[in-house]
Design an enzyme around this catalytic site. Structure first.
Site, mmCIF file in Angstrom:
data_model
loop_
_atom_site.group_PDB
_atom_site.id
_atom_site.type_symbol
_atom_site.label_atom_id
_atom_site.label_comp_id
_atom_site.label_asym_id
_atom_site.label_seq_id
_atom_site.Cartn_x
_atom_site.Cartn_y
_atom_site.Cartn_z
ATOM 1 N N CYS B 118 39.349 30.301 35.571
ATOM 2 C CA CYS B 118 40.186 31.176 36.278
ATOM 3 C C CYS B 118 41.124 30.382 37.186
ATOM 4 O O CYS B 118 40.574 29.655 38.049
ATOM 5 C CB CYS B 118 39.047 31.880 36.939
ATOM 6 S SG CYS B 118 39.968 32.912 38.216
ATOM 7 N N CYS B 121 41.474 32.213 40.850
ATOM 8 C CA CYS B 121 40.431 32.063 41.781
ATOM 9 C C CYS B 121 39.357 31.240 41.129
ATOM 10 O O CYS B 121 39.426 30.125 40.882
ATOM 11 C CB CYS B 121 39.898 33.325 42.444
ATOM 12 S SG CYS B 121 39.876 34.779 41.402
ATOM 13 N N SER B 122 38.180 31.943 40.944
ATOM 14 C CA SER B 122 37.029 31.289 40.235
ATOM 15 C C SER B 122 36.330 32.346 39.602
ATOM 16 O O SER B 122 34.888 32.187 39.739
ATOM 17 C CB SER B 122 36.262 30.234 41.290
ATOM 18 O OG SER B 122 36.015 31.098 42.361
#
Lengths: 152, 231, 122
Positions: B118, B121-122
């Site tokens: 991603c 972000c995560s």
């Protein structure tokens, strides 16, 4: 698991006899002076993770160098049962002993885990596993790579 | 809801210590003291807790072609069979901005290898895979895997042959991804339990591939290096 | 604010026990693109919030799947759920994203999801 009896260790005596060269290493001194530690970075950026993202990678490097968690205590075995002493292996107990000594002499002001990292690099250089110049060069390579995405 | 959309804060700066850690590790690997794969396994071991429902999903898909079809077309429905209800299990009963309810299972083939990231972000399929590892959240991984995937995968010890297509999945909206790897040779006749054991977290993110003998439940992974320490 | 009784929980009520993005199913109308279409990512201005990565802007790609309907991130960030769109899974050749990507790996690809407003037919 190996039974560790500290009374029989005489660890200090043995390690002192090996004569770790604890003199400062200029590359590591520079990082100590100029590197930004996680305590400062996390505060500045408002991150609440207590550990830097590389912490586990560092632990894994230490474990891998000790040849696995189940056999790191060579120095704790009776002399006749030990693997031959070899400076190319960093037994976990030896590394921790050296870390304590090096932190005491050079890295006392540096927080954990940054101090563990500096001490590990110090031990590896003094044991001849890596040398200072090639570490400096590898840091340049890594730094360049991590900033590859920045140029555009 | 809107305020929850804010990205979590992160340290957008690479410190000398981060560089030193990588440099020490890479020199040790270069000198053959241990391998990148050894290191990857240690890291996976330390960060993974318990067996992963996603590993069972993969094992079932390997054994049952009908279930595999369901998995790649409706990941949320397929998850129910491994005990994960994306919609009702969430404390909110609808998903949160970081755990939306659209699981996509992307299937590798001998000529196609997926890897998940991603970049914004995560985002991570937490309901079925647990918390993400530290490295997955670093700018280092997120920025580089999309652009230099072969280089980054090789740092994990995974060298992908030239004739295999690498497909990076950049998880940027409401889908979450897991990789369904190719079932490795040497697992003929294995049970679902046996198969699930070799589908480790990193295989599901796509930075490793499953191998017989390489499991989540090993006490401590120790694999021979080219030029092992102490010999 | 013109809405005197603004319901702060409207999104939660809609999605509970249905799922998000599932709760927007059927709200986007007919899809503009179909699987296999060659499309280009528009380089729209992104004020305040977007989840369309800059590295994809202006690049051509192929529609691989119509994945779900949802308000686009640009609206949802402000709690505006009134105009759901189709979301498409699109596949880029790495070479089309990063000109310096090695020719030896010309087959390598990248897949991501974009909402309809970001895409136009090539």
């Amino acid at each position: 698991m190996i039974d560790i009896n500290p009374d029989k260790l005489e660890l200090d005596k043995e390690m002192d006899a090996r004569g770790l060269d604890a003199s400062p290493i200029s590359l590591l001194e520079k990082i100590k002076r100029e590197g930004r530690v996680w305590d400062d970075l996390s505060e500045q950026y408002g991150v609440d993770n207590p550990d830097p993202p590389w912490r586990i990678a560092l632990e894994c490097t230490c474990d891998a160098l000790a040849n696995g968690y189940m056999s790191p205590f060579n120095i704790c075995k009776p002399v006749e049962e030990r693997e031959p002493v070899n400076d190319k292996k960093i037994d976990a107990v030896e590394r921790r002993w050296e870390e304590d000594k090096l932190v005491d002499e050079h890295y006392a002001e540096v927080p954990f885990p940054e101090r563990q990292l500096l001490a590990l690099a110090h031990s590896m250089i003094r044991r001849g596993l890596i040398n200072e110049d090639e570490l400096a060069e590898q840091m340049r390579v890594v730094d360049k790579r991590l900033h590859m995405a920045d140029k555009d | 809801m809107a305020e929850k959309h804010k990205a979590a804060p992160m340290v957008d700066e690479i410190s000398d210590f981060e560089v030193l850690e990588i440099a020490v590790r890479e020199l040790a690997i270069e000198k053959g003291l241990f391998t990148a794969e050894d290191h990857q396994q240690w890291s996976e071991y330390m960060e993974t807790v318990g067996p992963l429902p996603a590993a069972r999903l993969v094992a079932k898909a390997w054994l049952d072609p009908e279930y595999k079809k369901l998995a790649v077309t409706d990941g949320v429905k397929a998850s129910l069979e491994v005990g994960i209800d994306w919609i009702h299990d969430m404390p909110s009963h609808f998903g949160t901005p970081s755990d939306y309810c659209n699981l996509r299972v992307v299937a590798d083939t001998p000529k196609l290898k997926h890897v998940v990231v991603c970049t914004l972000c995560s985002c991570y399929p937490r309901p079925i895979l647990g918390q993400s590892p530290e490295w997955y959240r670093t700018p280092n991984y997120r920025r580089r895997i999309v652009r230099w995937p072969r280089q980054v995968l090789s740092e994990f010890g995974l060298v992908v042959p030239e004739d295999v297509e690498i497909r990076v999945e950049d998880s940027n909206q409401k889908s979450r991804f897991i990789v369904l790897p190719v079932r490795p040779e040497g697992t003929e006749g294995w049970t679902e339990d046996q198969l699930a054991e070799i589908v480790t977290r990193d295989c599901l993110i796509g930075v490793a591939v499953p191998k017989p003998g390489k499991t989540n439940v090993d006490k401590r992974p120790v694999h021979p290096a080219i030029n092992p320490v102490g010999h | 604010m013109s809405k005197t009784h603004y319901d702060r929980e409207h999104h939660i009520k809609k999605a509970t026990n249905v799922g998000d993005p599932q709760c927007f199913r059927g709200e986007a109308g007919p899809a503009k693109f179909k699987v296999g279409d060659r499309v280009r990512v528009k380089d729209l201005p992104s004020l305040f919030y977007s989840r369309t990565m800059f590295y994809t802007r202006g690049a051509e790609c192929t529609v691989a799947e119509l994945v779900y309907e949802s308000p686009p991130a640009e609206d949802e960030a402000w709690d505006n759920c009134e105009n759901p769109e189709w979301f498409y899974s699109v596949i880029f050749k790495q070479k089309d994203l990063w000109p310096e990507y090695p020719d030896a790996y010309a087959n390598d690809t990248l897949e991501t999801e974009l909402s309809e407003r970001w895409l136009e037919l090539v």
